[in-house]
Enzyme design. Structure first.
Site: not given
Lengths: 450, 556
Positions: A116, A291, A329, A331, A334, A360
């Site tokens: 940015d 973002d 989920c 991931c 999880c 997560h």
């Protein structure tokens, strides 16, 4: 309201055409691969990586996404991450980053990077800043030394950092400010500054300069800003000045106006958006990039993102809850950990626990955007939206602004939204006539499926 | 009957230890558990409340190379939030609840990075610990209930922990309590090796449990809540020994005695041949005793044990791995397992441990000499050949060794130093760890400067890998019969940068005092014999008579 109707029509017309929108800039190729309503799924080819949008970009303010390794970010399928010009110029300094081969090299991140302009710090550190036509003077919060950020300086710093996408320095006013003259000034100054940014940009073949639409909550100023910036024919455009405390009703309307008014063949980046609900709404309205520090920051406060909303892990309810954070989920966290374990150790000074929840939350937001892209490509996006909102609002209490926004997006919320009068759950259809809010099923604009 | 059961349980337990090589008192062994094996001597991964400080698991933990072999946790940190009832309700023990499947777990009574004892007085019945939720009084029953819920592969018996400077009378009391508590733990261990019904009786016998825990425990130990500890539910008595939660757990008897050799010997002799003891834990060390006194204290404890006992029982020494030298000294005395304060300090582990251990097999003196004098801040020198004379062990020439002024010595570099700002190299050349493969010194330096969490993650990944590699080098040295040489060589490298105190200090004189004592200018550990002697010789005052040395500011 009329403005929205007109721009909607414009969008409808272009998306019902034969070819899908795309653009070819020196360092960026943007190609919409599927459209449904105002939502689109696209590919954005950057120097370092081809990103898929809509996409969420985790923020690595000072060169790392709080506690996550770049390997983990890759494993979680992040395509673009952010670096913050203001902080990186402070430490370690853009010249050092340049000497190290650029930010990608320094942190070992092979995919897309966006920096940015440093402009947001104008808003967040305003008590330390003074804004003039020349630029912004900051008093560094680290050591009190003075930093002047001009458009030229900002671009020079970002040229040295080497990100795929760099942001123009804009004059951003907090949306909560009650100063129409200031918004007017900022809108026009942003345009003057974009020309200075373009002139200062020394690597247009390797880095994409995005302009940022300003104008506060004023539709006239927003239109002016968009017209003026689009005239500069930049690779992409951001919708700035939001995520600063304005009401959600104002927020979605500005996003809607801007996504409708910006060229469809170029990426649209809504800055500072990180609540999953906001991401879904903005994507439905035609935005491509987001973002925010929210997913990673809220993790460190013990809050996990789940389809139903959030889990506040410190809550005693989770002390004996042996389920994973999000059963849907897949991931690493999880698949491995329970809420009960994390309940005790998150925010208790054991960093690994904070990183697990961060992991997560990043996985969750990446899965969210991935599922949206797939739904758009498979032409079932409205169903997906209804499913998403139904999970988040099982009692049908979808907020008014979401209903309004989905209406503008052409997505029916039939079956999701509870009738406002009925105390018990009754089929929405029978009470449609009694509903006073505009949340029922009529699809505006005609041509959109669903 | 309990003793007979205990003896039988020893024979049938899945956890056992055997010695494979010796070098002096140091020994290489293999500790087998149903969750994996540990080649000893080994340093266990540090965990706080069940998790590593910065490393996520399983990904970052699995990336440690050489791999982590075993994990240490502090049982006292599971008295509350979570407590035994929650862990029991989960049903998977520490391995399941903490997601440490595939790692042998040692449940210690101590945390190597913070001392939990001594805040308030203990009694004959209970020891006082100070944990995250405040103070708790812990009886053998409460302790063993927690252990039984955790189901670790090894655990230390309840100990009345006292520091090494404790007065003899208090030490004697501590020994008495610890021995009594060991008996209680042994009995409870045997009971927890039986099937659930007996376990229920044990819990109901805890007449006045603290704050609702006992009620929970009794309520949850119903035969209907099956699967909590794998109870088959058939039969009773000796034949069903493998059905209890602690059937496969090895009890490490706490060897107390504070900082007094005679007391330690007495305490060890008292527990030496108790049935059901599966190993030993050297308690009360690493609590402020001078490291040079420690070998004698360890020797006093272990020397009082029959050799046959030590042959098949591992020795665990908590709180000692705070520096590489202390680790080596403990191994030299026969310690097999250590917990780890090296990697996970309470302050930021800014130092990347580089340690003198071989990155490659090349052991030619010429190569190691060249490396040592290479001027690199990281001292990854090769090991000396087994049959080389000690003189060949490379010592860095003055001025060419690690740069002390930036906080480096031959075993670590301080990445805060600005000299690393532009250093694109790995933390330690030749290191195969996650951090060294993927990131640079400049990046870690930047992360430290910006107080980013990732600095801790990357440093912990490297430092853990490094300590694992150090242990591997130690094991190789022992099995090749050159451990003493290795230890001497390592110490000589560390002592090289130490300088004696200057004769004439430039500090101000105190208005009231006599001439300043001369102190060592470098605040290093006492590892360098030469340096320490010089400093002691230069200091004035009746230090030998036991008067505490006044601390002085010395400006150099």
């Amino acid at each position: 309201m009329r403005m929205i109707g007109r721009t909607l029509h414009r969008v409808m017309a272009s998306s019902s055409g034969q070819t899908l929108p795309s653009s070819d800039s020196p360092a960026l190729k943007f190609k919409v691969v599927a459209v449904q309503g105002r939502a689109r799924s696209s590919r954005m080819t950057l120097p370092h990586f081809t990103a898929h949008t809509p996409m969420f970009m985790p923020v690595g303010t000072q060169g790392s996404v709080k506690g996550m390794t770049t390997q983990q970010l890759q494993e979680l399928d992040c395509h673009v991450i952010l670096g913050n010009t203001y902080h990186l110029e402070n430490r370690p300094g853009s010249e050092l980053v340049d000497a190290m081969g650029g930010l990608h090299e320094l942190i070992n991140w092979p995919r897309g990077m966006l920096t940015d302009s440093g402009g947001f710090q104008m808003v967040s550190l305003l008590h330390l800043a003074e804004i003039t036509e020349q630029g912004v003077t900051f008093q560094s919060p680290v050591d009190g030394s003075a930093m002047l950020l001009t458009p030229e300086q900002s671009i020079a710093i970002q040229n040295r950092l080497g990100a795929d996408i760099i942001m123009a320095l804009d004059d951003v006013v907090p949306t909560t400010a009650n100063d129409p003259a200031r918004f007017e000034e900022a809108t026009h100054r942003t345009t003057r500054w974009i020309d200075r940014c373009i002139a200062a940009h020394s690597r247009p073949g390797e880095q994409n300069l995005f302009a940022i639409v300003q104008g506060g909550l004023d539709t006239r100023l927003r239109e002016i800003s968009m017209q003026q910036l689009v005239a500069r024919d930049l690779p992409g455009y951001a919708i700035g000045g939001l995520a600063g405390g304005e009401s959600k009703d104002d927020f979605w309307r500005v996003v809607s106006q801007c996504t409708a008014g910006l060229p469809p063949g170029k990426p649209r980046y809504v800055m500072g958006i990180g609540y999953p609900l906001d991401i879904v709404v903005c994507s439905a309205l035609g935005a491509d990039m987001f973002d925010s520090v929210y997913p990673t920051r809220t993790a460190r406060f013990g809050v996990a993102l789940v389809p139903e909303g959030v889990l506040k892990l410190k809550n005693a309810a989770h002390a004996r809850d042996f389920r994973p954070l999000d059963p849907s989920c897949d991931c690493m966290v999880c698949r491995t950990y329970s809420r009960a374990y994390l309940h005790n150790v998150v925010t208790r000074g054991i960093a690994s626990a904070a990183v697990l929840v961060t992991y997560h939350n990043v996985a969750y937001t990446q899965a969210l955007t991935r599922n949206m892209r797939r739904a758009i490509e498979e032409q079932r996006f409205p169903d997906w939206v209804r499913g998403y909102l139904g999970t988040m609002f099982p009692k049908g209490d979808v907020p008014g602004w979401v209903r309004d926004a989905m209406d503008a997006a052409g997505i029916s919320l039939e079956g999701v939204v509870a009738p406002t009068h009925a105390p018990t759950s009754t089929p929405a259809a029978t009470d449609k006539s009694a509903a006073t809010e505009g949340g029922a099923a009529v699809v505006g604009g005609g041509a959109a499926p669903g | 009957m309990i003793a007979a059961l205990a003896a039988q349980s020893m024979a049938t337990t899945a956890t056992h230890f055997s010695v494979r090589a010796r070098d002096g008192k140091a020994r290489c062994g293999i500790l087998t558990t149903k969750n994996g094996s540990i080649e000893t001597p080994a340093v266990l991964l540090y965990t706080r409340r069940g998790g590593p400080l910065s490393l996520t698991s399983p990904d970052m933990l699995a990336a440690v190379t050489p791999p982590v072999q075993g994990v240490q946790l502090d049982a006292m940190q599971f008295l509350e939030n979570p407590d035994a009832s929650i862990i029991r309700e989960h049903g998977g023990g520490a391995h399941g609840f903490l997601c440490l499947e595939g790692f042998p777990i040692v449940a210690s009574n101590r945390d190597p990075t913070m001392y939990e004892y001594g805040t308030r007085p203990s009694t004959d019945k209970e020891v006082h610990v100070s944990i995250h939720s405040g103070g708790h009084m812990v009886s053998p029953e409460r302790y063993m209930e927690t252990i039984a819920a955790l189901k670790p592969d090894l655990f230390v018996s309840l100990c009345d922990e006292v520091t090494a400077d404790t007065k003899p009378k208090r030490v004697a009391t501590a020994t008495k309590r610890t021995t009594a508590w060991l008996d209680a733990c042994l009995q409870l261990h045997a009971a927890y090796q039986q099937r659930q019904q007996q376990q229920q009786q044990e819990q109901q016998r805890q007449a006045d449990p603290p704050a609702g825990q006992g009620a929970n425990g009794a309520a949850e130990a119903q035969p209907s809540s099956s699967g909590n500890d794998g109870v088959s539910g058939s039969g009773s008595g000796a034949a069903a020994a493998e059905t209890g939660p602690l059937s496969d757990s090895l009890l490490l008897a706490a060897l107390s005695g504070g900082g007094q050799a005679a007391e330690r010997a007495r305490a060890a002799a008292a527990v030496a041949e108790k049935e059901g003891v599966g190993g030993y834990a050297l308690c009360g060390l690493g609590t402020g005793e001078p490291p040079e006194r420690r070998p004698a204290l360890i020797g006093a404890s272990l020397g009082a044990l029959p050799a046959a006992c030590l042959e098949r029982r591992p020795v665990f020494a908590p709180g000692l791995a705070v520096s590489p030298e202390e680790l080596l000294a403990a191994v030299a005395e026969g310690v097999d397992l250590l917990d780890c304060a090296l990697v996970a300090q309470d302050w930021r582990p800014e130092a990347a441990v580089t340690g003198a251990q071989p990155a490659a097999v090349d052991a030619s003196p010429a190569t190691s000499q060249a490396q040592a004098q290479g001027g690199a801040a990281a001292g990854a020198t090769g090991e000396s050949a087994p049959d080389a004379a000690p003189a060949l062990a490379p010592a860095p020439a003055p001025g060419l060794g690690p740069d002390v002024s930036i906080g480096a010595d031959d075993t670590k570099i301080n990445l805060w130093s600005t000299s690393y700002r532009l250093d694109k190299g790995p933390l330690l050349p030749g290191c195969g760890c996650f951090t060294c493969r993927r990131h640079s010194r400049a990046y870690v330096h930047h992360l430290l400067n910006t107080h980013e969490m990732l600095a801790d993650v990357l440093l912990e990944a490297h430092n853990t890998s490094h300590v694992m590699a150090f242990c591997q080098a130690i094991r190789e040295a022992i099995s090749e019969g050159r451990f003493e040489l290795y230890q001497q060589w390592f110490s000589s490298l560390r002592a090289a940068p130490l300088v004696p105190a200057p004769r004439h200090v430039t500090s101000k004189r105190r208005a009231s005092g006599p001439p300043e004592a001369k102190e060592a200018a470098v605040a290093a550990g006492a590892s360098g014999e030469a340096g320490a002697e010089e400093a002691a010789g230069a200091a004035e005052g009746p230090e030998a008579a036991g008067e505490p040395r006044r601390s002085k500011w010395v400006r150099v």
